[in-house]
Design a protein around this motif. Sequence first.
Motif, short mmCIF file in Angstrom:
data_model
loop_
_atom_site.label_atom_id
_atom_site.label_comp_id
_atom_site.label_asym_id
_atom_site.label_seq_id
_atom_site.Cartn_x
_atom_site.Cartn_y
_atom_site.Cartn_z
N THR A 133 -11.21 13.85 51.42
CA THR A 133 -12.18 12.84 51.83
C THR A 133 -13.56 13.52 51.74
O THR A 133 -13.65 14.74 51.55
CB THR A 133 -11.92 12.40 53.29
OG1 THR A 133 -12.10 13.52 54.14
CG2 THR A 133 -10.52 11.84 53.46
N ASP A 134 -14.63 12.74 51.91
CA ASP A 134 -15.99 13.29 51.78
C ASP A 134 -16.20 14.50 52.69
O ASP A 134 -16.72 15.53 52.27
CB ASP A 134 -17.04 12.24 52.14
CG ASP A 134 -17.10 11.15 51.09
OD1 ASP A 134 -16.47 11.34 50.02
OD2 ASP A 134 -17.76 10.12 51.33
N GLY A 179 -10.94 11.78 58.44
CA GLY A 179 -10.11 12.95 58.11
C GLY A 179 -10.69 14.28 58.56
O GLY A 179 -10.53 15.30 57.88
N LYS A 180 -11.31 14.27 59.73
CA LYS A 180 -11.91 15.53 60.21
C LYS A 180 -10.85 16.58 60.58
O LYS A 180 -11.10 17.77 60.42
CB LYS A 180 -12.85 15.25 61.41
CG LYS A 180 -14.11 14.48 60.99
CD LYS A 180 -15.13 14.39 62.11
CE LYS A 180 -14.70 13.47 63.23
NZ LYS A 180 -14.56 12.05 62.82
N THR A 185 -16.65 20.37 53.85
CA THR A 185 -16.43 21.48 54.80
C THR A 185 -15.50 22.57 54.27
O THR A 185 -15.58 23.71 54.73
CB THR A 185 -15.84 20.98 56.15
OG1 THR A 185 -14.61 20.30 55.89
CG2 THR A 185 -16.81 20.08 56.88
N ILE A 186 -14.62 22.24 53.34
CA ILE A 186 -13.64 23.25 52.91
C ILE A 186 -14.33 24.51 52.35
O ILE A 186 -14.05 25.62 52.82
CB ILE A 186 -12.58 22.65 51.94
CG1 ILE A 186 -11.69 21.68 52.71
CG2 ILE A 186 -11.74 23.76 51.29
CD1 ILE A 186 -10.73 20.85 51.86
N ARG A 203 -9.10 3.11 60.27
CA ARG A 203 -8.97 4.54 59.96
C ARG A 203 -8.56 4.76 58.51
O ARG A 203 -7.86 3.95 57.93
CB ARG A 203 -7.98 5.19 60.93
CG ARG A 203 -8.44 4.94 62.37
CD ARG A 203 -7.69 5.72 63.39
NE ARG A 203 -7.79 7.16 63.23
CZ ARG A 203 -8.85 7.89 63.56
NH1 ARG A 203 -9.92 7.31 64.05
NH2 ARG A 203 -8.84 9.20 63.40
N GLY A 204 -9.01 5.86 57.94
CA GLY A 204 -8.72 6.15 56.53
C GLY A 204 -9.29 5.05 55.67
O GLY A 204 -10.47 4.70 55.80
#
Length: 414
Positions: free
Chosen positions: A25-26, A50-51, A31-32, A337-338
């Motif tokens: 997800t964005d 999707g945090k 963050t990855i 959600r999602g």
Amino acid sequence: MRFDKYNFSPALKRNLENLGFKKPTDIQYRTIPPIVNGEDVLAIAQTGTGKTAAYAIPVIHLLSLRREEMESYGVRCIVMVPTHELAIQVTEVFEKLVAGMGINVLGMHGGVDQAPQIKRLKNGMDILVATPGRMFDLASQGFLSFKSVDILILDEADHMLELGFITDMQQLIRRIPKGRQTLFFSATINEHIKDLAYGLVRHAVRIQISPKDPVSKNIDHSVAFIEMDDKRFFLERMIKEHPESKMLVFVRTKVRAERVAKALERVGISSQTIHGDKVQDERTDVMANFKCGTNKILIATDISSRGIDIPNVEYVVNYDLPEVAENYVHRVGRTGRGTQRGIAISFCSKEEHEILDEIESFLTKPIDVIAIDKAEYEETIDISEDSEHDWKSLIKEHEAKMAMPIKKKKKKKK
Ligand code: ADP
Ligand code: MG
């Protein structure tokens, strides 16, 4: 970019595939890389984006690269969450993502026997997902050491840095090694908390997605003006008009949760409640029933407003408005959600207009109003199957009858 293009181990890629996660997800996409690079991150993204996996995936990747001897009762990564239910949920996400990788995960919260938790900590733990209470309790008993912690994550970070939790968090940060990596994740944050968070780390990378509107675009949210005593009739009508829908109903207090459940029972609607006065076993059962759909109506206090990820919740009802404005965002965020869409409706009584103003100023825009005309409002009350209401209407009818002769008399006089 799809997950199969990332430099992850085959096992992690397989686990992502098994979860049905094809591409990030964005927020995950953003963050990855910095987390894998060992940086501190403060990440803000709307509810349901999707945090959890946005920190879990890179952390699992890092832990899989750094194989170390574990000290007894030592932990390598701590994830702090505010509620028992969230600890259970986040633990499940980690467990699915680490399957077959030789990385162990422990979910820890109070209200349950501590012996099994201690047993699992004995040989050290890679990932500990915990609420603060039980964690500090076990640490003070000598069953948990913070010496090997190299990653600390605060999920619902703004909440974890608020009054009720801040001392625990400061104490924790003092006790874990200085070289640690710290990650903050939330859907909401304010300037004060941001400063606090930055004060706890060195050079945090800030990642913020859709900062303008904190409410997820997947949620249609609106407010209806309904008086306090009439709210139950409107809830009854909503449920009866959508008998197949999963609905999460938020109320202000534990006592009100039970009262609303009783009122629904009187009109033949079964529901369950969740709040801090319930024993843990019951809370766990109630969540499981709602998740699998055996129970479709869950009445909750703000204990369930943060983080809970339950599929197919079509409606969130703010039966009472939340007293803390940002909880509006978290409560309505339990739907949509999602990629799913969701509907959130708030019942606002005369007494709650001030809170509504606060929420709207927090959102920096007004909430759409569902106009209910007088006839529809009255019809909603009239069609209720509430016997208590029928009893009231009987009195009303009786009073009306009694009043009639007087009116007639007046007419005669004319
Ligand atoms: P948040 O913490 O942002 O509110 P969660 O981490 O609870 O959101 O995730 C919301 C939902 O999105 C979960 O049901 C999760 O399984 C799903 N999800 C997360 N990442 C992905 C992905 N990459 N692809 C598909 N679904 C995902
Ligand atoms: Mg979350």
